[in-house]
Design a protein around this motif. Structure first.
Motif, PDB file in Angstrom:
ATOM      1  N   CYS A  23     -43.627   3.779  24.599  1.00  0.00           N
ATOM      2  CA  CYS A  23     -45.048   3.634  24.886  1.00  0.00           C
ATOM      3  C   CYS A  23     -45.344   4.100  26.313  1.00  0.00           C
ATOM      4  O   CYS A  23     -44.613   3.768  27.248  1.00  0.00           O
ATOM      5  CB  CYS A  23     -45.467   2.177  24.708  1.00  0.00           C
ATOM      6  N   HIS A  25     -48.009   3.367  28.010  1.00  0.00           N
ATOM      7  CA  HIS A  25     -48.817   2.398  28.759  1.00  0.00           C
ATOM      8  C   HIS A  25     -48.043   1.938  29.994  1.00  0.00           C
ATOM      9  O   HIS A  25     -46.836   1.699  29.935  1.00  0.00           O
ATOM     10  CB  HIS A  25     -49.143   1.203  27.858  1.00  0.00           C
ATOM     11  N   CYS A  28     -45.146  -0.743  30.147  1.00  0.00           N
ATOM     12  CA  CYS A  28     -44.847  -1.233  28.799  1.00  0.00           C
ATOM     13  C   CYS A  28     -43.447  -0.777  28.381  1.00  0.00           C
ATOM     14  O   CYS A  28     -42.539  -1.586  28.273  1.00  0.00           O
ATOM     15  CB  CYS A  28     -45.903  -0.728  27.818  1.00  0.00           C
ATOM     16  N   ARG A  47     -47.574   2.166  21.478  1.00  0.00           N
ATOM     17  CA  ARG A  47     -47.355   1.193  20.425  1.00  0.00           C
ATOM     18  C   ARG A  47     -48.697   0.657  19.960  1.00  0.00           C
ATOM     19  O   ARG A  47     -49.732   0.980  20.542  1.00  0.00           O
ATOM     20  CB  ARG A  47     -46.403   0.080  20.868  1.00  0.00           C
ATOM     21  N   HIS A  50     -51.439  -0.699  22.165  1.00  0.00           N
ATOM     22  CA  HIS A  50     -51.935   0.207  23.195  1.00  0.00           C
ATOM     23  C   HIS A  50     -52.418   1.539  22.613  1.00  0.00           C
ATOM     24  O   HIS A  50     -52.657   2.477  23.359  1.00  0.00           O
ATOM     25  CB  HIS A  50     -50.821   0.484  24.227  1.00  0.00           C
TER      26      HIS A  50
HETATM   27 ZN    ZN Z   1     -47.425  -0.331  25.116  1.00  0.00          ZN
END
Ligand code: ZN
Length: 58
Positions: A23, A25, A28, A47, A50
């Motif tokens: 991911c 993010h 993350c 994921r 996100h």
């Molecule tokens: Zn994430």
């Protein structure tokens, strides 16, 4: 010559490594199951929780 068509089993259909996306993010870095890609661009992976961030790349 053989007419047999070989269909790989599902567990072998994906080359090794392809499923291991992380991911994007911030902070993350968990396994990402959602890919977002525009033609001619590299895919971005997020994921589930996100995935809204990935839609910015579409
Ligand atoms: Zn994430």
């Amino acid at each position: 010559m053989s007419d047999e068509i070989r269909i790989p089993k599902p567990e072998y259909a994906t080359p090794a490594g392809v499923q291991h996306h992380v991911c994007e993010h911030d902070g993350c870095s968990k396994d990402a199951g959602w890919g977002f890609v525009k033609p001619k661009y590299a895919p971005h992976w997020f994921r589930y929780e996100h995935r809204a961030e990935g839609e910015h790349f579409l």
